[in-house]
Scaffold this motif. Structure first.
Motif, mmCIF file in Angstrom:
data_model
loop_
_atom_site.group_PDB
_atom_site.id
_atom_site.type_symbol
_atom_site.label_atom_id
_atom_site.label_comp_id
_atom_site.label_asym_id
_atom_site.label_seq_id
_atom_site.Cartn_x
_atom_site.Cartn_y
_atom_site.Cartn_z
ATOM 1 N N SER A 1 0.846 -1.194 0.000
ATOM 2 C CA SER A 1 0.000 0.000 0.000
ATOM 3 C C SER A 1 0.881 1.244 0.000
ATOM 4 N N HIS A 2 0.814 2.011 -1.087
ATOM 5 C CA HIS A 2 1.648 3.206 -1.199
ATOM 6 C C HIS A 2 0.931 4.481 -0.754
ATOM 7 N N ASN A 3 -0.324 4.661 -1.189
ATOM 8 C CA ASN A 3 -0.954 5.958 -0.932
ATOM 9 C C ASN A 3 -1.743 5.959 0.376
ATOM 10 N N ASP A 4 -2.052 7.138 0.872
ATOM 11 C CA ASP A 4 -2.642 7.289 2.201
ATOM 12 C C ASP A 4 -4.036 6.683 2.285
ATOM 13 N N THR A 5 -4.796 6.790 1.211
ATOM 14 C CA THR A 5 -6.139 6.191 1.205
ATOM 15 C C THR A 5 -6.045 4.682 1.353
ATOM 16 N N GLY A 6 -5.153 4.079 0.579
ATOM 17 C CA GLY A 6 -4.979 2.636 0.666
ATOM 18 C C GLY A 6 -4.511 2.184 2.038
ATOM 19 N N ILE A 7 -3.604 2.946 2.633
ATOM 20 C CA ILE A 7 -3.108 2.597 3.968
ATOM 21 C C ILE A 7 -4.256 2.608 4.973
ATOM 22 N N ASN A 8 -5.100 3.629 4.920
ATOM 23 C CA ASN A 8 -6.241 3.701 5.838
ATOM 24 C C ASN A 8 -7.227 2.564 5.607
ATOM 25 N N GLU A 9 -7.438 2.207 4.365
ATOM 26 C CA GLU A 9 -8.352 1.097 4.075
ATOM 27 C C GLU A 9 -7.781 -0.221 4.596
ATOM 28 N N ALA A 10 -6.452 -0.369 4.531
ATOM 29 C CA ALA A 10 -5.815 -1.556 5.091
ATOM 30 C C ALA A 10 -5.956 -1.584 6.613
ATOM 31 N N LEU A 11 -5.773 -0.434 7.245
ATOM 32 C CA LEU A 11 -5.940 -0.360 8.697
ATOM 33 C C LEU A 11 -7.391 -0.621 9.096
ATOM 34 N N ASP A 12 -8.330 -0.135 8.286
ATOM 35 C CA ASP A 12 -9.751 -0.400 8.555
ATOM 36 C C ASP A 12 -10.018 -1.901 8.635
ATOM 37 N N ALA A 13 -9.336 -2.655 7.773
ATOM 38 C CA ALA A 13 -9.568 -4.095 7.698
ATOM 39 C C ALA A 13 -8.781 -4.877 8.742
ATOM 40 N N GLY A 14 -7.907 -4.203 9.477
ATOM 41 C CA GLY A 14 -7.113 -4.902 10.486
ATOM 42 C C GLY A 14 -5.931 -5.654 9.905
ATOM 43 N N ILE A 15 -5.365 -5.127 8.809
ATOM 44 C CA ILE A 15 -4.197 -5.749 8.188
ATOM 45 C C ILE A 15 -3.007 -5.697 9.142
ATOM 46 N N ASP A 16 -2.175 -6.742 9.111
ATOM 47 C CA ASP A 16 -1.098 -6.881 10.093
ATOM 48 C C ASP A 16 0.156 -6.081 9.761
ATOM 49 N N THR A 17 0.548 -6.062 8.504
ATOM 50 C CA THR A 17 1.722 -5.284 8.107
ATOM 51 C C THR A 17 1.395 -4.482 6.856
ATOM 52 N N ILE A 18 1.882 -3.249 6.830
ATOM 53 C CA ILE A 18 1.724 -2.376 5.670
ATOM 54 C C ILE A 18 3.080 -2.278 4.989
ATOM 55 N N GLU A 19 3.135 -2.713 3.748
ATOM 56 C CA GLU A 19 4.383 -2.694 2.992
ATOM 57 C C GLU A 19 4.516 -1.352 2.254
ATOM 58 N N HIS A 20 5.653 -0.724 2.384
ATOM 59 C CA HIS A 20 6.021 0.523 1.695
ATOM 60 C C HIS A 20 5.451 1.773 2.376
ATOM 61 N N ALA A 21 4.135 1.956 2.344
ATOM 62 C CA ALA A 21 3.473 3.103 2.987
ATOM 63 C C ALA A 21 4.145 4.428 2.630
ATOM 64 N N SER A 22 4.441 4.606 1.357
ATOM 65 C CA SER A 22 5.246 5.747 0.908
ATOM 66 C C SER A 22 4.621 7.094 1.241
ATOM 67 N N TYR A 23 3.293 7.183 1.075
ATOM 68 C CA TYR A 23 2.630 8.480 1.238
ATOM 69 C C TYR A 23 1.746 8.520 2.491
ATOM 70 N N ILE A 24 2.185 7.835 3.528
ATOM 71 C CA ILE A 24 1.438 7.868 4.786
ATOM 72 C C ILE A 24 1.464 9.291 5.358
ATOM 73 N N SER A 25 0.309 9.782 5.750
ATOM 74 C CA SER A 25 0.211 11.149 6.281
ATOM 75 C C SER A 25 0.476 11.163 7.778
ATOM 76 N N GLU A 26 0.670 12.351 8.316
ATOM 77 C CA GLU A 26 0.872 12.478 9.760
ATOM 78 C C GLU A 26 -0.358 11.998 10.519
ATOM 79 N N GLU A 27 -1.536 12.327 10.030
ATOM 80 C CA GLU A 27 -2.771 11.890 10.688
ATOM 81 C C GLU A 27 -2.880 10.369 10.696
ATOM 82 N N THR A 28 -2.565 9.758 9.547
ATOM 83 C CA THR A 28 -2.628 8.295 9.474
ATOM 84 C C THR A 28 -1.554 7.656 10.342
ATOM 85 N N SER A 29 -0.390 8.294 10.426
ATOM 86 C CA SER A 29 0.667 7.784 11.299
ATOM 87 C C SER A 29 0.203 7.742 12.753
ATOM 88 N N LYS A 30 -0.468 8.802 13.184
ATOM 89 C CA LYS A 30 -0.990 8.832 14.551
ATOM 90 C C LYS A 30 -1.996 7.707 14.767
#
Length: 427
Positions: free
Chosen positions: A242-271
């Protein structure tokens, strides 16, 4: 008669929990596990002990790379997607064996293969049976991708490969669509011996050549939920590219265990991510365009995109680290910028680009990585009861992480208590 024991005597141990060196220790190994750890002066020899006096060398838990591609090797093609799509599963398996040997020689006793052919179960069987030397391999085998995640106008051999993949969708092998097919895909992978599930919910950098766009997101919330729930129900964890912030949040919504790459993770999503049990897997080495061969640089816009993504990744990951996101090491080794056996370079990248200390970087490759892939009860820390995966080096790694890149500094690699490599030579 007592069981034969291997004794690592007079050794300094890297404490991966607390991130420090414990000096003048002895480690006793029996039946593949750590049986005793204590002060060297307190060690009591038994009749059947094999004692290795390490004279002040350094013992690390076996290193772990959470993101590799064993069947991809840079000496064959400059484009990993072309390599993958034009290679038989049999030849891919042979390449995976060679890559496994490269990893174990460099001190990585466990690797997680995040997408390859259906050789994972067989490779582990071959290694466990002593046919080959290699690390413990957690293999996802076929990654889950959405139909239409790439667009292509390709030579006939590549078209045939991708059209065949499309035809397998209904069998749950590739490109699942809808909740039912997603559940079937997880169950099929479990039947075929996959250790965990790999899903791609955004476009990719290397996929630029095939029309992939890292700004795209894939799969619905219902599909992602179904995947994660079914995987966890079957005792499998999930890794999400998951590279973009939307995808990262959708992965977190689903309870995914590891996020690979997370290139464009935002500060809000990091928190947000810092409050979860999910780990961010680094993969810096593969994204460094400086290592790209000239032929790959001929692809229009490719190097520019790599540099752009790498710059954003480093900036965003520094914020994520400051916000408390949990990191584990992954090199994405296999593609041209990260050949198998070079995973130790990722440690230096972590220090340079995240601002971690050498001890924190080593934790990313030991205890953090073990926790990320759900193996913390077995590996990642040198203590009684753990599997005896141990790397002995001649230089203090906290003073020189770069020394781990040189095979002559990797004095011994023990996997399950057995010496499998000495200074880069397989035993």
């Amino acid at each position: 008669m007592t069981n034969p024991r291997t004794v690592l005597h007079n050794v300094n141990i890297f404490d991966s929990i607390n991130g420090k060196i414990e000096e003048d220790k002895t480690i006793v190994i029996s039946k593949g596990k750590i049986d005793w750890v204590g002060e060297a002066s307190s060690f009591e020899k038994e009749q059947n002990d094999t004692i290795m006096d390490l004279e002040g060398k350094y013992a690390l838990p076996g290193l772990i790379d959470c993101h590799v591609h064993l069947e991809l090797r840079s000496e064959h093609y400059t484009n990993p997607y072309q390599e993958w799509a034009t290679t038989s599963p049999y030849f891919a398996g042979f390449r995976a064996i060679k890559s496994a040997e490269d990893h174990i020689r460099s001190g990585f006793t466990t690797v997680r293969d995040c997408g390859g052919d259906l050789w994972g179960q067989s490779l582990n069987r071959a290694i466990a049976g002593g046919l080959y030397r290699g690390p413990r391999v957690l293999a996802a085998q076929w990654p889950l991708q959405q139909v239409g995640s790439i667009t292509y106008d390709l030579p006939m051999d590549l078209n045939v490969a991708f059209n065949w993949l499309d035809s397998q969708r209904v069998l749950g092998i590739a490109y699942p669509t809808g909740v039912d097919e997603m559940i079937l895909a997880v169950r099929t992978r479990r039947m075929q011996g996959s250790s965990f599930i790999k899903v791609m919910n955004t476009g990719s950098v290397y996929g630029l050549i095939l029309g992939s766009n890292i700004e795209d997101t894939f799969f619905s919330a219902e599909e992602m939920d179904a995947l994660a729930n079914e995987a966890h129900r079957n005792g499998m964890h999930v890794a999400c590219h998951s590279h973009n912030d939307t995808g990262i949040n959708e992965a977190l919504d689903a309870g995914i265990d590891t996020i690979e790459h997370a290139s464009y993770i935002s500060e809000e999503t990091s928190k947000r991510m810092a409050k979860t049990d999910s780990y961010l897997i680094t993969t810096y080495l593969v994204g460094d365009a400086r290592h790209s061969p000239e032929k790959m640089k001929e692809n229009p816009g490719f190097v520019e995109l790599m540099n752009e993504v790498a710059k954003a990744t480093y900036e965003n990951h520094r914020v994520a680290f400051e916000e408390g996101v949990k990191f584990a090491l992954g090199s994405d080794s296999g593609p041209v910028n990260a050949p198998p056996g070079s995973s130790a370079k990722e440690l230096v990248y972590i220090v340079e680009n995240l601002g971690m200390s050498p001890a924190q970087a080593l934790q990313c490759a030991t205890i953090n990585a073990a926790r990320a892939i759900k193996l913390e009860d077995e590996i990642g820390f040198i203590e009684v009861g753990k599997v005896a995966d141990i790397v002995v080096v001649g230089v203090n790694p906290l003073e020189s992480l770069t020394s781990l890149q040189e095979l002559e500094n990797i004095e011994y690699v023990l996997k399950g208590g057995e010496i499998v490599s000495k200074r880069g030579i397989l035993q």
